[in-house]
Scaffold this active site. Structure first.
Site, mmCIF file in Angstrom:
data_model
loop_
_atom_site.group_PDB
_atom_site.id
_atom_site.type_symbol
_atom_site.label_atom_id
_atom_site.label_comp_id
_atom_site.label_asym_id
_atom_site.label_seq_id
_atom_site.Cartn_x
_atom_site.Cartn_y
_atom_site.Cartn_z
ATOM 1 N N SER A 196 32.473 44.097 51.671
ATOM 2 C CA SER A 196 32.460 42.792 52.316
ATOM 3 C C SER A 196 33.147 42.864 53.682
ATOM 4 O O SER A 196 32.727 43.626 54.531
ATOM 5 C CB SER A 196 33.098 41.748 51.396
ATOM 6 N N ASP A 292 21.989 38.986 49.890
ATOM 7 C CA ASP A 292 23.439 39.022 49.709
ATOM 8 C C ASP A 292 23.963 37.658 49.274
ATOM 9 O O ASP A 292 23.834 36.663 49.998
ATOM 10 C CB ASP A 292 24.103 39.462 51.008
ATOM 11 N N HIS A 359 26.819 41.000 45.560
ATOM 12 C CA HIS A 359 27.763 41.234 46.639
ATOM 13 C C HIS A 359 28.811 42.217 46.132
ATOM 14 O O HIS A 359 29.286 42.091 45.008
ATOM 15 C CB HIS A 359 28.424 39.911 47.038
#
Length: 391
Positions: A196, A292, A359
């Site tokens: 991330s 995502d 994610h």
């Protein structure tokens, strides 16, 4: 087992059903203001290794401090056997702050202060010490560098009035000095990874990481869920671009973005990987979901772009999305794939892009290496990425 020298260009297929609901994500409380991810390391693995927190003492003398002025920190599990001379550095993720309000709040959390960080952290997924869960990296030196600067380890500056320190680039530098001093300078193999906001940081710092080593070290980078797109949101606006403007200007990240981009583009555009990856020299592997889940929630269809709540049901359960909403997601997927075309032509780079609403797949055991992990060509992400990372 794979080699740490060639990369593989991966084709794109869907994993499981087209619509995958991500458990553990707080869909009701996604905030465009805070941009704090709600994903955490999966606790599914039995008895994960718990690794203690280590403060980087003396970092403050170089101005390398968290948002609140406390010392930066990391977790390190020492390598052994065949992995004793190999290093995996994982940059922690956790969103960003972009103005006084969000940064003042952030410094009262573990994302802005080592005072609030866990004293021990579970190592799972790519950090696991179990060969059956992480067959290629289980005995490497595995480090998790904690994230407490709010700008993907790239900020530089200070807000004296609000007692905020934007020192992400300095934290990066002192941390690398720390690890080099603990043996990483003699590494046979070195991998910079991140998820991330940490995945973005691994892209931003990839060549800096490569420059640390002499020619005898095989160096590569892995960005997991770091391919944040400069895409239109559901209202036709630029939610992500507008948000990043504050990260680049208020937190001073623009000073540390690659000059190969900032020399000819607005610095805010130069924090987007789509404008950076073509010029990265160090071999880079991108692991990302084409849909995502975090970008869907916070960038593509945030509440600020959907005042009439037309996307609420779709975001809660993707099976409830209308045909036009699915088409919107598919256009986003196409934009992501198009942004990777030039990057994918390099034989030194690699990709694992699956059609999941997910994610951060490398940190979670269920998506990294498990019986039902995302699959491409009958291989899970761990086997694909480790095959190209291990060369």
């Amino acid at each position: 087992m794979m080699d740490f020298g060639k990369w593989v260009f991966l084709g794109l297929v869907c994993f499981g059903t087209f619509l995958v609901f991500v458990e553990g994500f707080d869909y009701a409380n996604v905030s465009h203001i805070s941009f704090l991810e709600s994903y955490e390391v999966s606790a599914a693995a039995p008895q994960p290794l718990m690794v203690p927190l280590t403060l980087i003492h003396g970092a403050d003398s170089k101005g390398a401090v968290c948002l609140d002025g406390t010392l930066p920190a990391y977790h390190w599990d020492r390598g052994y056997g065949s992995g004793a001379n190999s290093w995996l550095i994982q940059l922690e993720g956790g969103g960003w702050c972009n103005n006084v309000r969000t940064c003042v709040y952030r410094k009262t959390t573990r994302r802005g202060s080592s005072k609030y960080m866990e004293k021990q952290l579970a190592f799972t997924g790519i950090l696991s010490n179990k060969a059956e869960e992480n067959p290629d990296f289980f005995n490497w030196n595995r480090v998790k560098l904690r994230y407490c600067d709010g700008a993907s380890f790239a900020g530089e500056g200070q807000d004296k009035a609000n007692q905020l320190f934007f020192r992400g680039q300095r934290i990066w530098s002192v941390a690398m000095e720390e690890f080099m001093g603990k043996g990483m300078r003699n590494a046979d193999k070195a991998l910079l990874s991140g998820c991330s906001a940490g995945g973005l940081a691994s892209i931003l710092h990839c060549d800096q990481f490569g420059d640390l080593f002499s020619g005898h070290t095989k160096v590569k980078c892995l960005s997991d869920a770091g391919l944040f797109m400069d895409a239109l949101d559901v209202s036709g606006g630029h939610t992500m671009r507008d948000f990043y403007h504050g990260v680049v200007t208020y937190l001073g990240a623009g000073k540390n973005l690659p000059s190969s981009c900032t020399n000819h583009m607005d610095p805010t555009l130069c924090i987007f990987p789509q404008n950076l990856i073509a010029n990265i020299k160090t071999p880079l592997f991108i692991l990302n979901a084409a849909y995502d889940a975090w970008q869907v929630q916070a960038s593509l269809a945030p509440r600020t772009a959907d005042p009439h709540h037309l996307w609420d049901q779709c975001k809660l359960n993707h099976a409830r999305c209308s045909a036009s909403q699915i088409q919107f997601f598919q256009r986003f997927r196409t934009q992501m794939l198009n942004s990777l075309k030039g990057f994918s032509r390099s034989r030194s780079n690699g990709l694992f892009i699956n059609s999941c609403f997910a994610h951060c797949q490398s940190e979670r055991q269920d998506t990294w290496f498990a019986d039902d992990s995302p699959v491409l060509r009958n291989k899970v992400s761990e086997s694909f990425s480790s095959s190209v990372l291990q060369q």
